[in-house]
Design an enzyme around this catalytic site. Structure first.
Site, PDB file in Angstrom:
ATOM      1  N   HIS A  61       0.870  -1.171   0.000  1.00 21.02           N
ATOM      2  CA  HIS A  61       0.000   0.000   0.000  1.00 21.02           C
ATOM      3  C   HIS A  61       0.911   1.225   0.000  1.00 21.02           C
ATOM      4  CE1 HIS A  61       0.928  -0.613   4.214  1.00 21.02           C
ATOM      5  NE2 HIS A  61       0.400   0.563   4.549  1.00 21.02           N
ATOM      6  N   HIS A  63       1.004   3.994   2.137  1.00 22.93           N
ATOM      7  CA  HIS A  63       1.275   4.797   3.319  1.00 22.93           C
ATOM      8  C   HIS A  63       2.770   5.113   3.353  1.00 22.93           C
ATOM      9  CE1 HIS A  63      -2.608   3.505   5.635  1.00 22.93           C
ATOM     10  NE2 HIS A  63      -2.826   4.406   4.708  1.00 22.93           N
ATOM     11  N   ASP A  65       5.272   5.103   5.348  1.00 22.98           N
ATOM     12  CA  ASP A  65       6.324   4.250   5.902  1.00 22.98           C
ATOM     13  C   ASP A  65       6.621   3.041   5.029  1.00 22.98           C
ATOM     14  OD1 ASP A  65       3.701   3.456   6.752  1.00 22.98           O
ATOM     15  OD2 ASP A  65       4.575   2.087   8.207  1.00 22.98           O
ATOM     16  N   HIS A  66       5.839   2.845   3.990  1.00 21.15           N
ATOM     17  CA  HIS A  66       6.083   1.754   3.041  1.00 21.15           C
ATOM     18  C   HIS A  66       6.531   2.267   1.679  1.00 21.15           C
ATOM     19  CE1 HIS A  66       4.070  -1.534   5.436  1.00 21.15           C
ATOM     20  NE2 HIS A  66       3.677  -0.446   6.075  1.00 21.15           N
ATOM     21  N   HIS A 138      -6.914  -3.054   5.867  1.00 25.09           N
ATOM     22  CA  HIS A 138      -6.129  -2.007   6.535  1.00 25.09           C
ATOM     23  C   HIS A 138      -6.872  -0.676   6.466  1.00 25.09           C
ATOM     24  CE1 HIS A 138      -2.801  -0.015   8.312  1.00 25.09           C
ATOM     25  NE2 HIS A 138      -2.370   0.582   7.213  1.00 25.09           N
ATOM     26  N   ASP A 210       0.474  -4.326   5.951  1.00 24.41           N
ATOM     27  CA  ASP A 210      -0.311  -3.903   7.117  1.00 24.41           C
ATOM     28  C   ASP A 210      -1.737  -4.433   6.988  1.00 24.41           C
ATOM     29  OD1 ASP A 210       1.979  -2.521   7.576  1.00 24.41           O
ATOM     30  OD2 ASP A 210       1.053  -0.548   7.718  1.00 24.41           O
ATOM     31  N   HIS A 268       6.931  -5.306  11.359  1.00 28.19           N
ATOM     32  CA  HIS A 268       6.135  -4.082  11.534  1.00 28.19           C
ATOM     33  C   HIS A 268       5.849  -3.882  13.027  1.00 28.19           C
ATOM     34  CE1 HIS A 268       2.918  -1.072  10.731  1.00 28.19           C
ATOM     35  NE2 HIS A 268       3.630  -0.844   9.636  1.00 28.19           N
TER      36      HIS A 268
END
Length: 313
Positions: A61, A63, A65-66, A138, A210, A268
């Protein structure tokens, strides 16, 4: 023909001194695949010996932090003189966000960067293996899990018996191993099942990204050799996990148990557990014994399915 999984970033949401944010590489027969690309991934690749010659990056995805590490990774590749294309795979409706991230600063790359959006249920064929996608849960975000699934392998060929039967080493051995019957000069017909054992299943590695615990992960991870599942929180923060669309360590273990997975690796990890993961590990192992918590630099080498895997902490 080992499969080597390297954990490049194992933190949730933000990096800590001990952990970078999400990134996992898988190397198979010299080919490297990258799953997620959190901030600083290119430095982690250097640190842990992951090749920059990779051709594909898979995003669970978008977001931050990814995702944010893709900008630096592409800049590093360009400065190294790369000219080969790079293919980025991302969930539906997220390609625009990914392109905006790549174009930060307006600098041009020295190579093509292709972005392809994927739906849950897509399957990408790669010779004798494939990458399957599955839906995860998520917070309503467009998000995918990925499964690397190898095709079945031929059964073991018995060379000693072949010699005893007077079959000359060479092309006839190859034909039998491919499942063909052969006729010898003396008229004997040798069927392949005489010399070749049962076909052997391929390996399966599942990466959730996530997610809350969900049925689609259980289905994708059935009989998996390795399930890599997020475990952001311990039981004490189960309400927080539900609110934010994440899983506890115990919930991830329940997924592994229901899927009959062979091994569970948790990643994670929230910053509150970054240095001390004992509670997470204990909670998970109370449900699924073959559990470990990854740290940055953890390597897992999956040998062929009838052999044991090696773990480098």
């Amino acid at each position: 023909m080992p499969l080597l999984v390297r954990f490049l970033g194992t933190a949730a949401s933000r990096p800590t001194v001990e952990r970078g944010v999400s990134a996992i590489s898988i190397t198979r027969e010299g080919e490297t695949l990258l799953f997620d690309c959190g901030e600083g991934t290119q430095r982690q690749m250097m640190r842990y010996g992951v090749s920059f010659a990779l051709a594909e990056v898979f995003f669970t995805h978008v977001h931050s932090d990814h995702l944010l590490g893709i900008t630096g990774l592409i800049r590093t590749m360009a400065l190294q003189g790369r000219t080969e294309p790079l293919r980025l795979w991302t969930p539906r409706s997220t390609g625009k966000t990914l392109r905006q991230c790549i174009n930060i600063g307006g600098e041009r790359t020295t190579f093509p960067v292709d972005i392809t959006e994927l739906e849950a249920g897509a399957s990408l064929k790669r010779g004798d293996y494939r990458i399957d996608t599955f839906a995860v849960d998520h917070r309503g975000t467009a998000a995918l899990g990925y499964a690397l699934v190898e095709e079945e392998r031929r059964g073991r060929f018995n060379p000693d018996l072949a010699r005893e039967l007077g079959i000359p080493e060479g092309p006839l051995w190859g034909r039998i191993h491919r499942g063909e019957s052969i006729t010898l000069e003396d008229g004997r017909v040798i069927e392949p099942q005489v010399l070749v054992g049962e076909r052997r299943r391929g390996r399966r590695i599942v990466i959730t990204g996530d997610t809350r615990p969900c049925d689609s992960t259980i289905a994708a991870a059935q009989d998996a050799d390795l399930l890599i599942h997020e475990a952001t929180f311990a039981d004490e923060e189960s309400a927080r996990a539900l609110e934010t669309g994440h899983s506890t360590a115990r919930e991830a273990a329940q997924v592994a148990l229901q899927a009959s997975a062979r091994r569970l690796v948790l990643t994670h990890i929230s910053a509150r557990y970054s240095r001390d993961t004992r509670d997470l590990e204990q909670e998970a192992r109370s449900v699924f014994a073959n559990t470990m918590i990854a740290r940055d630099g953890t390597e897992i080498e999956l040998a062929l399915t009838e052999e044991l895997a090696e773990v480098v902490p």
